[in-house]
Enzyme design. Sequence first.
Site, short mmCIF file in Angstrom:
data_model
loop_
_atom_site.label_atom_id
_atom_site.label_comp_id
_atom_site.label_asym_id
_atom_site.label_seq_id
_atom_site.Cartn_x
_atom_site.Cartn_y
_atom_site.Cartn_z
N HIS A 358 0.79 -1.23 0.00
CA HIS A 358 0.00 0.00 0.00
C HIS A 358 0.82 1.27 0.00
CE1 HIS A 358 -3.97 -1.87 0.83
NE2 HIS A 358 -3.22 -2.79 1.42
N LYS A 546 -8.56 13.90 4.64
CA LYS A 546 -7.66 12.74 4.65
C LYS A 546 -6.66 12.94 5.78
CE LYS A 546 -6.65 13.92 0.29
NZ LYS A 546 -6.78 12.70 -0.46
N ARG A 547 -5.85 11.92 6.07
CA ARG A 547 -4.81 12.11 7.07
C ARG A 547 -3.91 13.26 6.68
NH1 ARG A 547 -4.20 8.25 11.32
NH2 ARG A 547 -2.27 9.37 11.77
N LYS A 552 0.63 14.66 1.05
CA LYS A 552 -0.75 14.93 0.61
C LYS A 552 -0.97 16.42 0.36
CE LYS A 552 -2.57 10.89 3.13
NZ LYS A 552 -3.17 10.00 2.12
N THR A 654 -8.63 6.71 -1.94
CA THR A 654 -9.98 6.16 -2.07
C THR A 654 -11.03 7.24 -1.82
OG1 THR A 654 -9.64 5.34 0.18
CG2 THR A 654 -9.54 3.72 -1.58
N LYS A 658 -14.76 8.17 -3.57
CA LYS A 658 -16.01 8.44 -2.85
C LYS A 658 -16.62 9.76 -3.30
CE LYS A 658 -14.11 5.89 0.99
NZ LYS A 658 -13.15 6.02 2.10
C1 26V Z 1 1.77 2.30 7.82
C2 26V Z 1 2.38 2.12 9.03
C3 26V Z 1 3.81 2.16 9.09
C4 26V Z 1 4.30 1.41 10.25
C5 26V Z 1 3.62 1.83 11.50
C6 26V Z 1 2.15 1.65 11.44
C7 26V Z 1 1.58 1.90 10.14
C8 26V Z 1 0.22 1.88 10.03
C9 26V Z 1 -0.36 2.07 8.82
C10 26V Z 1 0.42 2.28 7.73
C11 26V Z 1 -0.29 2.43 6.47
C12 26V Z 1 0.51 2.98 5.38
C13 26V Z 1 -0.02 2.53 4.11
C14 26V Z 1 -1.35 3.14 3.74
O1 26V Z 1 -2.22 3.47 4.50
N1 26V Z 1 -1.50 3.26 2.48
C15 26V Z 1 -2.69 3.81 1.89
O2 26V Z 1 -3.47 2.70 1.45
C16 26V Z 1 -4.66 3.12 0.82
C17 26V Z 1 -5.42 1.86 0.49
O3 26V Z 1 -4.72 1.10 -0.42
C18 26V Z 1 -4.33 3.93 -0.41
O4 26V Z 1 -5.52 4.37 -1.00
C19 26V Z 1 -3.48 5.13 -0.05
O5 26V Z 1 -3.07 5.82 -1.21
C20 26V Z 1 -2.27 4.68 0.72
O6 26V Z 1 -1.54 5.79 1.21
#
Ligand code: 26V
Length: 807
Positions: A358, A546-547, A552, A654, A658
């Site tokens: 992701h 968004k976050r 972003k 996403t 929406k």
């Molecule tokens: C990353 C990490 C890094 C380690 C610590 C904990 C933690 C928790 C969550 C994440 C998530 C990073 C990846 C993420 O959220 N990607 C997003 O995924 C969406 C669904 O595929 C996508 O639409 C977004 O563009 C993408 O940033």
Amino acid sequence: MNQYSKEAFINLLEDKLTRQRRKYLEDATDKDLYYVISSIVKDELIPKWLDTQERYQQNETKQVFYLSMEFLIGRLLETNLLNCGLLDTCKEALLELGRNPEEVFKNEHDAGLGNGGLGRLAACFLDSIASLSYAGHGSGIRYRYGLFEQRIIHGNQIELPDYWLKEEYPWETRKADEAVEVQFGGKVHLHKKQDGKFEASYEQTDKVMAVPYDVPVSGYQNNVVNTLRLWSAEISPETSDFLSGPNSQYYHHLDHTHSVEQISGFLYPDDSSFEGKELRLKQQYFLVSSTIQGIIKKFKTDYNLPLSSMAEKIVIQINDTHPSLAVPELMRLLMDEEEFEWDEAWEVTTNVIAYTNHTTLSEALEKWPVSMIQNLLPRIYMIIDEINERFCQGIWFDHEELREKIPELAIIADDQVHMARLAIVGSFSVNGVARIHTEILKKKEMKDFYTLFPSRFNNKTNGITHRRWLLQVNPCLSRAITDVIGPQWIKQPNKLISLLRYSNDKPFLEKIDRVKQKNKQALANLIHEKTGFTVDEESIFDVQIKRLHEYKRQLLNIFHVIYLYNELKDNPSLDLTPRTFIFAAKAAPSYHLAKEVIKLIHHVASIVNHDKSINDKLKVIFLENYNVSLAEKIIPAADISEQISTASKEASGTGNMKMMMNGAITLGTLDGANIEIKDLVGEDNIFIFGLNAEEVLNYYQNGNYVAKDIYHTDDRVKRILDQLNHGEFGAEEIEFKDIFYNILYHNDPYFVLKDFDPYIESHELVERAYRDKQTWQKMSVTNIAYSGKFSSDRTIREYASEIWKLN
Ligand code: 26V
């Protein structure tokens, strides 16, 4: 579809109210009604739930398990009512009783067990899996505290704990009889047995009980109910004996209980930046071990097949690398508990596990220190080490051309375990989440792995459930659509394309416009209620939700607002279509710059919103505590959807889908799924600006971007940055210096200045387009018409047929 008339529903409600809440209707609070209606829905779901499970068992159906550290499911009552065909009846009944359905539904605390896109995607996938009648389940952690609640005080983000389980959560069922034990630490011995095989024995491990809580996942009016299983960490009965011991042991016990319960204590609030916290590693192993133990147990009882055939019936899809310990854990269970040989176990593992990536942000890639895994999970470390050894040897002998690259490919390198590498090596499928993202993985980020395993790589462009994100959140638009093209789009979202036939139909366009207007009014009311600000309902609602992250580029957005404000101050009679800029975003608690941007947005808002001289032409609104329920209110009211990430950085996005589905026009960069949106709707129905991914990547590679040059040549940019530096938007002079320094002295790592001019230009085109009402409405309808492709039903069909091979 359902058996209840409005009257019957009311009777049932009264009956349950008295029996479950000891209340008469007249005295029932909205909360009472919420619990009672949930219980009616549960009664509907449970027989279907049992039937569904029995059917899977009887038919030995192939099943997928979606393993994710996050499930951002939001509220469930309305979805479950809709899926049971009870939503209209329930709403009518409540209205008849003089109750407002929304006020009742509001009593459900959002299940915020996720950070953002990745967690919400998991929730949309479960919805589509069930609605398409696939056998698929979610497996996650029942965090006692979900993502923090955000409050803003003087522009500063404050994080409060989200104790979402304070009151009973009606959807879960505790399944104590299906608890399993997860072990940490201790010592491992390998003994050679008489037959020459090795046997592992474990000593002095810390044992934790994993207790599952099951939440039903209902399909849309198809009688399917799958399961979201959330694991909770509890003290193991073996350890509980201490309770009766002397005092010191008693306190030791309490201490131990505390540390065990910590494992499912809270959701880590960081997204996109990796921190090697031991507790997080514990959480990951806890999820993986309990899930796979559960799967193996069930496989043995329900399937008349040897475990060596597991891959015929089971797929484990891992949501990012967070559950990638699934690879060594499945190996461990097969070898140490089921007496498999290495090769046999490897064959099963690499045919069961599939991995979704992701992000390509290097700071988000998970790398755990070797010593941490060795201490916490000694047996797992041995297995990872062996996987690595065999993998590197394979390259050495079979891929001479890659020998030099071994340090970059090795799973264990520079004293760290590289989880993405482990996930790729240990799975049969690796997918990205939008076309450009998968291409970047194949050509750049994971290039050498792609050379090694070309057939593993594939793309699955993300999607969203149109049932929640259109049908449920925007009932008026849904009705207007059904009025012209009929209801088939609900089961086949691609049918939305028929709306193109009405893109010149004046009465239809006007109807769509009235719906948008109504949604904007509702949001304006909410804004007033939450912030005290009054916004112009006729203004362009320009939305970025968004976050908060540098890539972003909420900063670019607020720079544009400052630019407009400066223009208005210079020329108060400037002919500007009124705009309302709406933001909502949580920042990771330790992400200083992100918090500075939140503060900046608030300071700009307080100046702009109170300045009478600009005649209400601009408003800046920040809605606090962004979550699923708030998104449901904002999205139907958006005119412009801001998707302005630095090209190459947003894997998919996403929110873009929406808002498109609700008739907003995207203003965005050529990044993530924006590109696929553009390809569908065409350049006339989207506003695209700025650097593309290739240009961004070239700048990074060649180091030939100089932010200061833009500062010195573009007066508009200089003015804004100087305003920040001189404290014009701050309470005291020092405020916002960090943003200033980051842009000028860290050379604007996300190209805010570089894209500033094209962004302004694009906004001018937006303004011009909005003035021509009919053209705008036509653009809006075109976007809705093409949005069917972004239903997660399409995505899930692709996963099911190309990766999971389900029927
Ligand atoms: C990353 C990490 C890094 C380690 C610590 C904990 C933690 C928790 C969550 C994440 C998530 C990073 C990846 C993420 O959220 N990607 C997003 O995924 C969406 C669904 O595929 C996508 O639409 C977004 O563009 C993408 O940033």
